[in-house]
Enzyme design. Sequence first.
Site, PDB file in Angstrom:
ATOM      1  NE  ARG A   1      -3.901   0.486   1.988  1.00 27.23           N
ATOM      2  CZ  ARG A   1      -5.109   0.530   2.533  1.00 27.23           C
ATOM      3  NH1 ARG A   1      -5.311   1.176   3.660  1.00 27.23           N
ATOM      4  NH2 ARG A   1      -6.130  -0.080   1.971  1.00 27.23           N
TER       5      ARG A   1
ATOM      6  CG  HIS B   1      -8.293   0.119  -2.866  1.00 29.35           C
ATOM      7  ND1 HIS B   1      -7.532  -1.003  -2.552  1.00 29.35           N
ATOM      8  CD2 HIS B   1      -8.943   0.454  -1.707  1.00 29.35           C
ATOM      9  CE1 HIS B   1      -7.728  -1.328  -1.287  1.00 29.35           C
ATOM     10  NE2 HIS B   1      -8.569  -0.453  -0.751  1.00 29.35           N
TER      11      HIS B   1
ATOM     12  CD  GLN C   1     -13.122  -1.679  -1.020  1.00 23.53           C
ATOM     13  OE1 GLN C   1     -12.380  -1.666  -0.062  1.00 23.53           O
ATOM     14  NE2 GLN C   1     -14.350  -2.172  -0.943  1.00 23.53           N
TER      15      GLN C   1
ATOM     16  CG  ASP D   1     -13.581   6.372  -0.711  1.00 25.68           C
ATOM     17  OD1 ASP D   1     -13.626   6.191   0.525  1.00 25.68           O
ATOM     18  OD2 ASP D   1     -12.518   6.277  -1.370  1.00 25.68           O
TER      19      ASP D   1
ATOM     20  CB  CYS E   1     -14.156   1.184  -0.004  1.00 24.22           C
ATOM     21  SG  CYS E   1     -13.528   2.864   0.269  1.00 24.22           S
TER      22      CYS E   1
ATOM     23  NE  ARG F   1     -10.611  -5.220   0.207  1.00 20.99           N
ATOM     24  CZ  ARG F   1      -9.766  -4.280   0.642  1.00 20.99           C
ATOM     25  NH1 ARG F   1     -10.230  -3.162   1.137  1.00 20.99           N
ATOM     26  NH2 ARG F   1      -8.452  -4.449   0.530  1.00 20.99           N
TER      27      ARG F   1
HETATM   28  N1   CP Z   1     -11.348  -0.223   2.272  1.00 20.20           N
HETATM   29  C1   CP Z   1     -10.093  -0.293   2.742  1.00 20.20           C
HETATM   30  O1   CP Z   1      -9.107  -0.459   1.992  1.00 20.20           O
HETATM   31  O2   CP Z   1      -9.989  -0.211   4.091  1.00 20.20           O
HETATM   32  P1   CP Z   1      -8.640  -0.088   4.920  1.00 20.20           P
HETATM   33  O3   CP Z   1      -8.008   1.230   4.572  1.00 20.20           O
HETATM   34  O4   CP Z   1      -9.061  -0.173   6.348  1.00 20.20           O
HETATM   35  O5   CP Z   1      -7.726  -1.219   4.528  1.00 20.20           O
HETATM   36  N1  NVA Z   2      -9.893   6.733  -1.133  1.00 19.85           N
HETATM   37  C1  NVA Z   2      -9.511   6.287   0.187  1.00 19.85           C
HETATM   38  C2  NVA Z   2      -9.792   4.825   0.328  1.00 19.85           C
HETATM   39  C3  NVA Z   2      -9.493   4.249   1.683  1.00 19.85           C
HETATM   40  C4  NVA Z   2      -9.685   2.779   1.740  1.00 19.85           C
HETATM   41  C5  NVA Z   2      -8.058   6.603   0.439  1.00 19.85           C
HETATM   42  O1  NVA Z   2      -7.251   6.459  -0.466  1.00 19.85           O
HETATM   43  O2  NVA Z   2      -7.729   6.999   1.567  1.00 19.85           O
END
Ligand code: CP
Ligand code: NVA
Length: 300
Positions: A98, A125, A128, A217, A257, A285
């Site tokens: 990530r 993502h 997701q 989101d 999400c 997930r």
């Molecule tokens: N939706 C999602 O990726 O959640 P987290 O940031 O908690 O992993």
């Molecule tokens: N768009 C958000 C998603 C979190 C799971 C971010 O990138 O923070």
Amino acid sequence: MTRHLLNITDVTSRELGLIIELARRPIAALGRPLEGAGVALIFEKPSNRTRHSMEMAVVQLGGHPVYTRGEEVGIDTREPAEDIMRILEGYHAMVAARVFDHAVLDRMSSVASVPVVNMLSDRSHPMQALADVLTMTREFGDLAGRTVAWVGDYNNVARSLGEACAMFGAQLRFACPNGFGPTGEELERFMALGSPSVESTTDPALAVAGAHAVHTDTWVSMGQEDDTAARRAAFADYTVDESLMACAADDAIFMHCLPAYRGYEVAASVIDGPRSRIIGQGHDRMHAARGALAFLAGVR
Ligand code: CP
Ligand code: NVA
């Protein structure tokens, strides 16, 4: 050729269908393809769902997840992303990360001899989006011909969701404030990926009219915290509330999400109401991660 999953478009529509099928397959039928193998999980940003779902998916496939915080590995601060990748592939069957900058994933995968998985970047993502498809197909069956609406920020989650829905033949509608929506090039890309209809508007009611699934989101993604006040002002008219949900199809579902900010991108009465599918979506997930990792491990 080593396969990676940095974007949904790294797989074909047929393979996307296979990943969803693998996600639904009983765990015992997947044959522990990661038996005795490690999977590195590097997080430059916080996580609840992604860390837990990925760790459990690795365990369910017989492997051993190794979690490391980004600060500890120090991608491009302690050592270059390429050196990190070349070392980790000597220990692990896969490397997942990530990251703030999607280009880091491109660089890692360009030198990798094991699959690299995107657990969220500024661009996309995909893990997701796989879960979102799993949730929606459980609700609707085939996504072809269904209308999926996105309200709010056209961000990493929106892009991957759009790609996956387009590849399954869903119609796409985006409602975003000026300056926060998909470019014309992005909309054409969704058409080319297989969506029969792609529309973008600044009017949430127009985008949601008759939709089968309404997604949103956070208005402030991780890394954008300094812009919180400006973003909240720009998105003020984009809260998914009950009056907006009333424009959707009678049996429409609400998806997010998570993490969610009640009172901003979604009203508490919607996210905690009967149309919301957020908890099942979150649980999906893990199943989606298991399907994706099984696919990358060669299960067919
Ligand atoms: N939706 C999602 O990726 O959640 P987290 O940031 O908690 O992993
Ligand atoms: N768009 C958000 C998603 C979190 C799971 C971010 O990138 O923070």
